[in-house]
Enzyme design. Sequence first.
Site, PDB file in Angstrom:
ATOM      1  N   ASN A  37      30.150  39.612  47.877  1.00  0.00           N
ATOM      2  CA  ASN A  37      31.434  38.906  47.753  1.00  0.00           C
ATOM      3  C   ASN A  37      32.180  38.529  48.378  1.00  0.00           C
ATOM      4  OD1 ASN A  37      32.379  38.478  45.437  1.00  0.00           O
ATOM      5  ND2 ASN A  37      33.283  40.179  44.672  1.00  0.00           N
ATOM      6  N   HIS A 122      35.766  47.002  30.915  1.00  0.00           N
ATOM      7  CA  HIS A 122      36.945  46.578  30.984  1.00  0.00           C
ATOM      8  C   HIS A 122      38.565  46.149  30.626  1.00  0.00           C
ATOM      9  CE1 HIS A 122      36.063  46.305  36.056  1.00  0.00           C
ATOM     10  NE2 HIS A 122      34.963  46.689  35.415  1.00  0.00           N
ATOM     11  N   ARG A 147      37.434  51.407  31.030  1.00  0.00           N
ATOM     12  CA  ARG A 147      38.585  51.641  31.812  1.00  0.00           C
ATOM     13  C   ARG A 147      39.435  50.711  31.786  1.00  0.00           C
ATOM     14  NH1 ARG A 147      37.483  48.574  38.213  1.00  0.00           N
ATOM     15  NH2 ARG A 147      38.790  47.522  37.281  1.00  0.00           N
ATOM     16  N   TYR A 159      45.590  43.441  41.672  1.00  0.00           N
ATOM     17  CA  TYR A 159      44.377  43.210  41.693  1.00  0.00           C
ATOM     18  C   TYR A 159      43.334  44.081  39.895  1.00  0.00           C
ATOM     19  CZ  TYR A 159      39.056  42.794  42.606  1.00  0.00           C
ATOM     20  OH  TYR A 159      37.595  43.073  42.507  1.00  0.00           O
ATOM     21  N   ASP A 210      40.148  52.918  37.909  1.00  0.00           N
ATOM     22  CA  ASP A 210      40.274  52.348  39.327  1.00  0.00           C
ATOM     23  C   ASP A 210      41.251  51.982  40.573  1.00  0.00           C
ATOM     24  OD1 ASP A 210      39.113  51.672  41.784  1.00  0.00           O
ATOM     25  OD2 ASP A 210      37.674  49.601  40.702  1.00  0.00           O
ATOM     26  N   HIS A 212      40.916  51.072  43.725  1.00  0.00           N
ATOM     27  CA  HIS A 212      40.843  50.931  44.654  1.00  0.00           C
ATOM     28  C   HIS A 212      40.858  50.948  45.684  1.00  0.00           C
ATOM     29  CE1 HIS A 212      39.384  47.787  41.834  1.00  0.00           C
ATOM     30  NE2 HIS A 212      40.833  47.494  40.726  1.00  0.00           N
ATOM     31  N   GLU A 236      38.505  56.565  39.679  1.00  0.00           N
ATOM     32  CA  GLU A 236      37.308  55.979  41.096  1.00  0.00           C
ATOM     33  C   GLU A 236      38.215  55.231  42.346  1.00  0.00           C
ATOM     34  OE1 GLU A 236      35.804  52.423  39.439  1.00  0.00           O
ATOM     35  OE2 GLU A 236      35.396  51.270  41.612  1.00  0.00           O
ATOM     36  N   GLU A 262      30.904  51.958  45.650  1.00  0.00           N
ATOM     37  CA  GLU A 262      30.676  50.823  45.360  1.00  0.00           C
ATOM     38  C   GLU A 262      30.698  50.198  46.967  1.00  0.00           C
ATOM     39  OE1 GLU A 262      33.990  49.822  42.670  1.00  0.00           O
ATOM     40  OE2 GLU A 262      34.674  48.196  44.504  1.00  0.00           O
ATOM     41  N   ARG A 283      29.210  56.152  43.047  1.00  0.00           N
ATOM     42  CA  ARG A 283      29.127  54.325  42.453  1.00  0.00           C
ATOM     43  C   ARG A 283      27.921  53.261  43.231  1.00  0.00           C
ATOM     44  NH1 ARG A 283      31.381  52.103  39.046  1.00  0.00           N
ATOM     45  NH2 ARG A 283      32.195  50.201  40.047  1.00  0.00           N
ATOM     46  N   ASP A 316      30.313  40.733  40.258  1.00  0.00           N
ATOM     47  CA  ASP A 316      29.860  39.600  41.477  1.00  0.00           C
ATOM     48  C   ASP A 316      27.993  41.098  41.914  1.00  0.00           C
ATOM     49  OD1 ASP A 316      32.141  41.525  41.768  1.00  0.00           O
ATOM     50  OD2 ASP A 316      30.838  42.315  43.753  1.00  0.00           O
ATOM     51  N   GLU A 339      28.312  51.078  34.599  1.00  0.00           N
ATOM     52  CA  GLU A 339      29.320  49.850  34.614  1.00  0.00           C
ATOM     53  C   GLU A 339      28.824  48.226  33.745  1.00  0.00           C
ATOM     54  OE1 GLU A 339      31.614  48.801  38.299  1.00  0.00           O
ATOM     55  OE2 GLU A 339      33.317  47.821  37.207  1.00  0.00           O
ATOM     56  N   TRP A 402      42.610  48.659  51.327  1.00  0.00           N
ATOM     57  CA  TRP A 402      41.829  47.561  50.437  1.00  0.00           C
ATOM     58  C   TRP A 402      42.693  46.922  49.742  1.00  0.00           C
ATOM     59  CZ3 TRP A 402      40.515  46.237  45.907  1.00  0.00           C
ATOM     60  CH2 TRP A 402      39.438  44.667  46.025  1.00  0.00           C
TER      61      TRP A 402
HETATM   62  O1  KDG Z   1      33.842  42.233  44.862  1.00  0.00           O
HETATM   63  C1  KDG Z   1      34.097  43.746  44.521  1.00  0.00           C
HETATM   64  C2  KDG Z   1      34.558  43.440  42.832  1.00  0.00           C
HETATM   65  O2  KDG Z   1      33.306  44.016  42.143  1.00  0.00           O
HETATM   66  C3  KDG Z   1      35.950  45.119  43.164  1.00  0.00           C
HETATM   67  O3  KDG Z   1      36.877  45.836  43.368  1.00  0.00           O
HETATM   68  C4  KDG Z   1      35.002  45.180  41.086  1.00  0.00           C
HETATM   69  O4  KDG Z   1      36.437  47.766  41.706  1.00  0.00           O
HETATM   70  C5  KDG Z   1      35.637  47.246  40.995  1.00  0.00           C
HETATM   71  C6  KDG Z   1      35.121  47.572  40.139  1.00  0.00           C
HETATM   72  O5  KDG Z   1      34.652  48.667  39.535  1.00  0.00           O
HETATM   73  O6  KDG Z   1      33.742  46.687  39.407  1.00  0.00           O
HETATM   74 MG    MG Z   2      36.043  50.007  41.926  1.00  0.00          MG
END
Ligand code: KDG
Ligand code: MG
Length: 402
Positions: A37, A122, A147, A159, A210, A212, A236, A262, A283, A316, A339, A402
């Site tokens: 992504n 989500h 989520r 975000y 999440d 992030h 997460e 992730e 993840r 993505d 997910e 981030w």
């Molecule tokens: O490319 C990054 C996203 O897929 C991510 O930020 C989404 O955190 C995410 C998630 O848990 O799906």
């Molecule tokens: Mg995530």
Amino acid sequence: MKISNARVSICSPGRNFVTLVVETDEGVIGLGDATLNGRELAVASYLTDHVLPCVIGRDPFQTEDLWQYLYRGAYWRRGPVTMAAIAAVDVALWDIKGKALGTPVYNLLGGKSREGVLVYTHANGKEVAQALDQASCYIDEGYLAVRLQCGVPGLASTYGVPKGDQPYEPAERGLPSENVWSSEKYLVHAPRLFEGARMRFGEDVHLLHDVHHRLTPIEAARLGKSLEPYHLFWLEDPVPAELQSGFKIIRQHTTTPIAVGEVFNSLWDARELIQNQWIDYLRMSVVHGGGLTHLKKAADYADVYHVRTGCHGATDLSPITMGAALHFGVSVHNFGIQEYMHHSAETEEVFPHGYRFEGGYMTPGDAPGLGVEYNEELAKRFPYQRAYLPVNRKLDGTLTDW
Ligand code: KDG
Ligand code: MG
């Protein structure tokens, strides 16, 4: 059988995808996802300019040797670009092997350990009520795990929460937008979302959240503690994960289960987290985690330490990765959850697939290989468009981790 040709195809049916098509001299074709992504073209070039010339003429059944050749042979190991490229080749080869042998990929990974994989989707909203209304729709559709993310009062945008009426999509076309962040405001508000969710939905539905990577370890410990009454399935990415021992502090303070990975592209990114039992779910995804060959090893290592899988599955990650993740999920013993963010209608048309959702679970289908196709002609109607993840700043302008 020999690999006779391989090419990269980039398209944007709603969002960007990088797809690897591997052809063999016996007419069997394999597909791999190489989407990273916001950095898509770097992986496309890595494949086209450096990797594909080395794979032509090789035996596509030698998934292990070819993985090691691309990983060890390059000298420059790891990193998201390298590992996404290796993953694309690896997954395409598993697809070819399954098709050539007339069996679904899950049979090559040990066979089914379960009939379907538990998935979470989500639910987002600017306000708590909106997020819960969306969750309610998903629960009515049969989802057993959701989520929850919502806006934070006092912050213009967050975000993971869509700005307009469109569903949340991690990348935005054009140059990166900026969100504003306040850990102080977030820490006060987040528990209200889950208090509301438990009051409305009761105790049975699995709830996930999440962060992030936005908090410090002690802030994450406080959040985990404050969410304990609502018994989350997981919390997460509570902190950035370069410093793995940060998770030790979280673990010392809370029983809320922790998921991370992730952004990991190697088992080495998670080794201390797993070995010290600082996390509960890994993840790593098939595409960013080096393909099925490497992810299987990571999962087997995690199994020794009671860590289960919870593969990343945002939009993505293309339907090719989703298909691969489902074969992996039904077969691997220590599967936890998968997910599942819905792809756009255009994406679904470009990547027809046999995987299905029913009653909270997904199944990969029984077609030989991955069971995912790529309509390359249709894809040409959706040319690449530059897009990025947003950037996040604190109220004083400092960039967040981030
Ligand atoms: O490319 C990054 C996203 O897929 C991510 O930020 C989404 O955190 C995410 C998630 O848990 O799906
Ligand atoms: Mg995530």
